[in-house]
Scaffold this active site. Sequence first.
Site, mmCIF file in Angstrom:
data_model
loop_
_atom_site.group_PDB
_atom_site.id
_atom_site.type_symbol
_atom_site.label_atom_id
_atom_site.label_comp_id
_atom_site.label_asym_id
_atom_site.label_seq_id
_atom_site.Cartn_x
_atom_site.Cartn_y
_atom_site.Cartn_z
ATOM 1 N N GLY A 180 1.539 31.687 -10.764
ATOM 2 C CA GLY A 180 1.123 32.904 -10.309
ATOM 3 C C GLY A 180 -0.236 32.835 -9.873
ATOM 4 N N GLU B 86 0.858 -1.285 -0.013
ATOM 5 C CA GLU B 86 -0.010 0.070 -0.098
ATOM 6 C C GLU B 86 1.058 1.356 0.034
ATOM 7 O OE1 GLU B 86 -3.447 2.253 2.734
ATOM 8 O OE2 GLU B 86 -2.769 0.132 3.112
#
Length: 412
Positions: free
Chosen positions: A372, A275
């Site tokens: 940005g 996992e």
Amino acid sequence: MQRYIFGDDHEAFRASCREFLDRHARPYVDEHLEARAIPREFWLEAGKQGLLGLEVPEEYGGAGAGDYRFNAVLAEELSKVNAALSSCVGIHADIVAPYLVDLCTDEQKQRWLPGFCSGEILTAIAMTEPSGGSDLAALKTTAVRDGDGWLINGSKTFITNGYSADLIVVAARTSPEKKAKGITLFAIEAGMSGEEGSERSGGREGRVAAAEGADDRARWTGTNGFSRGRKLDKVGQTESDTAELFFEDVRVGPEQVIGEVDRGFVSMMERLPQERLGAGVSNIAHAAQILRETVEYAKERKAFGQSIGAFQHNKFLLAELVTKIEVAQAFIDQCVEAHRRRELSATDAAKAKWWSAEVQNDVLDSCVQLHGGYGFMNEYRVARAWRDARVTKIWAGSNEIMKELIGRELGF
């Protein structure tokens, strides 16, 4: 940097996965986001493509690949679409599969695995509880003897696929005096009925199942006393249905025990490395894809008369990010190869999980900054990826717990 762990068969499988996702996933990501779920139609199509039973023997409808590198290829391609798709499919095909294949009786395998592979039976695993996360030994859900069976009481939370799963592997305490050694795994046939069944089996996927003569494997009437809570409102990975599960005197028979009674904790510990490795594979593939897209954005986006990637700071930052991804990828690849040889240690799996999550989140945070203001807009993939990635430091054992495990190995 060129990768060396995959052969021609793996790359052919990768191309097949990519083509499948181009047809059945990428065009529908906005629909999945709006529905807050992966539709059953996707699972049925994935089953037809043979993507859900890579670890399942051919006699039960699986591929019987016997090579974890195929699991890694699938996880990487899913992660390039988005993190939620990778986590949902990963829970079913990479995490639950070993429990059913390794621990179930022949009768149980005949009952569940064909539908598991076809996508008719969707699965989840229920370990985490409201009172505790990474401390599996302290779980409070109980299974008390009742004749030849058990009565299960308790609750689970943060269960991926929990709202839609037909079969749920549940960890419950059967011998309180034994503490960690007194946990047993049970298979809860969750069933579908009423509005829930209509919502999940209706539409085109329901018609597909009917038209193809789908049997009743995934349409149990349900288990009395079992109920699902709401779909949890998460910060990220909105497409993955994550739910609370409740058990009120849920009666299960001996045929619903997975593995041996009181051996559940050991079974979970034996399978947690896979996992955690799967999380590591997905984390790096997810971050690498968004970084590739960010590099292209930095070439096209102009500021002060030049591409933003040409500014020294941004150029150096991108150089650091690419190097960081490739170094992390090299370690993950070595872990995949070790796991293929059945040599991956729990400690190395913990390293793969926590380090890949750190790298993923660092890289994606920088990618948002490079975009940005647009990086903060949900319509941009980078924003959704940044949001989706935050949970990887928490699930499959928090990063702090991973460091604790590594520290113990050092003798502390």
